[in-house]
Design a protein around this motif. Sequence first.
Motif, PDB file in Angstrom:
ATOM      1  N   GLU A 292       0.852  -1.188   0.000  1.00 56.17           N
ATOM      2  CA  GLU A 292       0.000   0.000   0.000  1.00 56.17           C
ATOM      3  C   GLU A 292       0.888   1.238   0.000  1.00 56.17           C
ATOM      4  O   GLU A 292       1.787   1.357   0.834  1.00 56.17           O
ATOM      5  CB  GLU A 292      -0.918   0.002   1.226  1.00 56.17           C
ATOM      6  N   ASN A 293       0.652   2.119  -0.965  1.00 51.81           N
ATOM      7  CA  ASN A 293       1.444   3.349  -1.097  1.00 51.81           C
ATOM      8  C   ASN A 293       2.940   3.064  -1.171  1.00 51.81           C
ATOM      9  O   ASN A 293       3.763   3.779  -0.595  1.00 51.81           O
ATOM     10  CB  ASN A 293       1.147   4.303   0.064  1.00 51.81           C
ATOM     11  N   GLY A 294       3.276   1.963  -1.863  1.00 54.49           N
ATOM     12  CA  GLY A 294       4.677   1.636  -2.082  1.00 54.49           C
ATOM     13  C   GLY A 294       5.362   0.911  -0.948  1.00 54.49           C
ATOM     14  O   GLY A 294       6.552   0.604  -1.048  1.00 54.49           O
ATOM     15  N   SER A 295       4.642   0.612   0.137  1.00 53.04           N
ATOM     16  CA  SER A 295       5.248  -0.070   1.284  1.00 53.04           C
ATOM     17  C   SER A 295       4.523  -1.380   1.565  1.00 53.04           C
ATOM     18  O   SER A 295       3.306  -1.485   1.359  1.00 53.04           O
ATOM     19  CB  SER A 295       5.191   0.822   2.530  1.00 53.04           C
ATOM     20  N   VAL A 296       5.265  -2.370   2.053  1.00 53.95           N
ATOM     21  CA  VAL A 296       4.665  -3.646   2.444  1.00 53.95           C
ATOM     22  C   VAL A 296       3.997  -3.454   3.799  1.00 53.95           C
ATOM     23  O   VAL A 296       4.660  -3.171   4.801  1.00 53.95           O
ATOM     24  CB  VAL A 296       5.722  -4.763   2.516  1.00 53.95           C
ATOM     25  N   THR A 297       2.681  -3.584   3.828  1.00 55.46           N
ATOM     26  CA  THR A 297       1.920  -3.372   5.064  1.00 55.46           C
ATOM     27  C   THR A 297       1.389  -4.673   5.661  1.00 55.46           C
ATOM     28  O   THR A 297       0.978  -4.704   6.815  1.00 55.46           O
ATOM     29  CB  THR A 297       0.725  -2.437   4.805  1.00 55.46           C
ATOM     30  N   HIS A 298       1.382  -5.743   4.856  1.00 59.37           N
ATOM     31  CA  HIS A 298       0.886  -7.030   5.342  1.00 59.37           C
ATOM     32  C   HIS A 298       1.308  -8.108   4.351  1.00 59.37           C
ATOM     33  O   HIS A 298       1.877  -7.821   3.292  1.00 59.37           O
ATOM     34  CB  HIS A 298      -0.644  -7.013   5.479  1.00 59.37           C
ATOM     35  N   HIS A 299       1.061  -9.363   4.712  1.00 55.24           N
ATOM     36  CA  HIS A 299       1.233 -10.482   3.794  1.00 55.24           C
ATOM     37  C   HIS A 299      -0.094 -11.225   3.695  1.00 55.24           C
ATOM     38  O   HIS A 299      -0.960 -11.086   4.567  1.00 55.24           O
ATOM     39  CB  HIS A 299       2.332 -11.435   4.279  1.00 55.24           C
ATOM     40  N   TRP A 300      -0.243 -12.020   2.628  1.00 54.92           N
ATOM     41  CA  TRP A 300      -1.497 -12.749   2.477  1.00 54.92           C
ATOM     42  C   TRP A 300      -1.301 -14.018   1.658  1.00 54.92           C
ATOM     43  O   TRP A 300      -0.356 -14.139   0.874  1.00 54.92           O
ATOM     44  CB  TRP A 300      -2.570 -11.872   1.833  1.00 54.92           C
ATOM     45  N   VAL A 301      -2.193 -14.979   1.905  1.00 53.23           N
ATOM     46  CA  VAL A 301      -2.293 -16.179   1.074  1.00 53.23           C
ATOM     47  C   VAL A 301      -3.719 -16.242   0.545  1.00 53.23           C
ATOM     48  O   VAL A 301      -4.623 -15.584   1.071  1.00 53.23           O
ATOM     49  CB  VAL A 301      -1.949 -17.466   1.854  1.00 53.23           C
ATOM     50  N   GLY A 302      -3.906 -17.035  -0.505  1.00 52.29           N
ATOM     51  CA  GLY A 302      -5.216 -17.092  -1.141  1.00 52.29           C
ATOM     52  C   GLY A 302      -5.880 -18.446  -1.039  1.00 52.29           C
ATOM     53  O   GLY A 302      -5.267 -19.443  -0.642  1.00 52.29           O
ATOM     54  N   TYR A 313      -6.484 -14.311   2.834  1.00 48.78           N
ATOM     55  CA  TYR A 313      -6.211 -14.426   4.266  1.00 48.78           C
ATOM     56  C   TYR A 313      -5.034 -13.503   4.578  1.00 48.78           C
ATOM     57  O   TYR A 313      -3.907 -13.757   4.144  1.00 48.78           O
ATOM     58  CB  TYR A 313      -5.862 -15.864   4.643  1.00 48.78           C
ATOM     59  N   SER A 314      -5.293 -12.439   5.318  1.00 45.01           N
ATOM     60  CA  SER A 314      -4.275 -11.416   5.564  1.00 45.01           C
ATOM     61  C   SER A 314      -3.627 -11.597   6.936  1.00 45.01           C
ATOM     62  O   SER A 314      -4.280 -12.001   7.907  1.00 45.01           O
ATOM     63  CB  SER A 314      -4.899 -10.020   5.481  1.00 45.01           C
ATOM     64  N   TYR A 315      -2.333 -11.262   6.993  1.00 37.58           N
ATOM     65  CA  TYR A 315      -1.555 -11.350   8.233  1.00 37.58           C
ATOM     66  C   TYR A 315      -0.738 -10.069   8.404  1.00 37.58           C
ATOM     67  O   TYR A 315      -0.407  -9.405   7.415  1.00 37.58           O
ATOM     68  CB  TYR A 315      -0.580 -12.531   8.185  1.00 37.58           C
ATOM     69  N   PRO A 316      -0.371  -9.733   9.638  1.00 39.60           N
ATOM     70  CA  PRO A 316       0.640  -8.686   9.808  1.00 39.60           C
ATOM     71  C   PRO A 316       1.908  -9.092   9.055  1.00 39.60           C
ATOM     72  O   PRO A 316       2.112 -10.276   8.759  1.00 39.60           O
ATOM     73  CB  PRO A 316       0.876  -8.669  11.326  1.00 39.60           C
ATOM     74  N   VAL A 317       2.749  -8.126   8.736  1.00 43.51           N
ATOM     75  CA  VAL A 317       3.967  -8.419   7.971  1.00 43.51           C
ATOM     76  C   VAL A 317       4.648  -9.653   8.551  1.00 43.51           C
ATOM     77  O   VAL A 317       4.949  -9.714   9.747  1.00 43.51           O
ATOM     78  CB  VAL A 317       4.920  -7.212   7.988  1.00 43.51           C
TER      79      VAL A 317
END
Length: 387
Positions: A292-302, A313-317
């Motif tokens: 988001e806005n050029g920065s990694v704010t979280h990680h996710w799997v599908g 499925y979203s997680y903190p970095v």
Amino acid sequence: MRKHFVLFSFPFLLLSSMLIFYQTTVFRNQLNEENDYTGGPIVPFMKRSLALHYQTCESFLNSLNTTVPVLLIDVDVLKMLDENACNLPTGRPTKIGVDVKYLSATWLLQDSRFEIVYYTNDTEKDFLDFRSEPRKIIPKKFSTCWVENLAVPADIKLFVEFWKRAKFVNCMNLHIPRAGSKVRMPARPSSEVLSRLRDELIENRMFPFLNGGTLLGWYRECSVIPHTLDMDISVFAEDFNLNFVEQMEQNLSDFRIKRKFGMTNDSFELTLAPKTGFKVFIDVFLMYKGVENGSVTHHWVGGVAPDGTKYKYSYPVYDPFCAADLHGHIFWVTCTPNEKIVKEYGQLWYLDHLTSKYSWNSSGKNVKKNGKWTKEQMKMVYKVFKR
């Protein structure tokens, strides 16, 4: 053909300067006899470029010789060796690993050349356990070459990756009451199969980490959730190596593909099953950066439903740079497991929820819909194999 890594192996490579001495002393034979991985082939592992690096660093390596076998674990030194730049500051001690069976060699502690880290090599475990602060564990299946009594990791870049992920994290070991619950996933055989998949992924330069219900089971009860139907691991999408899929498709792997969902850049998931041993399904998810806005704010799997609906499925970095012990097998895990588990399972993560009552696409606290594949796309991104 699969490669096999053997701790303290002896590569047969002739160097013009005879830098590497392949000695068959009684002690080295004992090392191999006590190794968990005896019986595997001895692997020639040094490329000529690496041999030349060692030639230019010969005097430095020879200066580290001692009276008992030791393992070079100093990451800074190893990186210099890999770059053929052995210009260490004078007087800087070099970090070496020493097996605890040589605790009686107390003179090593007085040797200003070294910073000593003792380790145990338990034949019931597939990792070396270093008595450092913090505690570190690394897989024991790696090749070394010998310079007198100094063992040097042959694949330096791989060893550095192991060491980067070596910080040990403990599980909670909570007692979970399950009166009358049926055991569908025996912990020890399923963990052993998962460790075999881990090794194949490592051979393809991927470093898998526990995720989902498998992470929860390890952290909560130091085991595998007995009523679960599968196991879950993840690999960062940027590290994924398609050669691994090709090996399975060409029957060059100990695993076969049962399902393949998504695309490598979106919601990719493999369900694998072993060809031998305990029959367990293992889901391998690619984990993506959320930017988001050029920065990694979280990680996710599908995840992908049969009707084409995509789930995220979203997680903190994510920070899978720590190591755990699951029934004698090393697996990499997030260094902040409580944070990730609360995000997915909520504040009551310590309570057991039957798998039969847990919906994969709605029960998680971190799941939401993420678009939908078209019917034409589904022909490519949703494949189930009967073999």
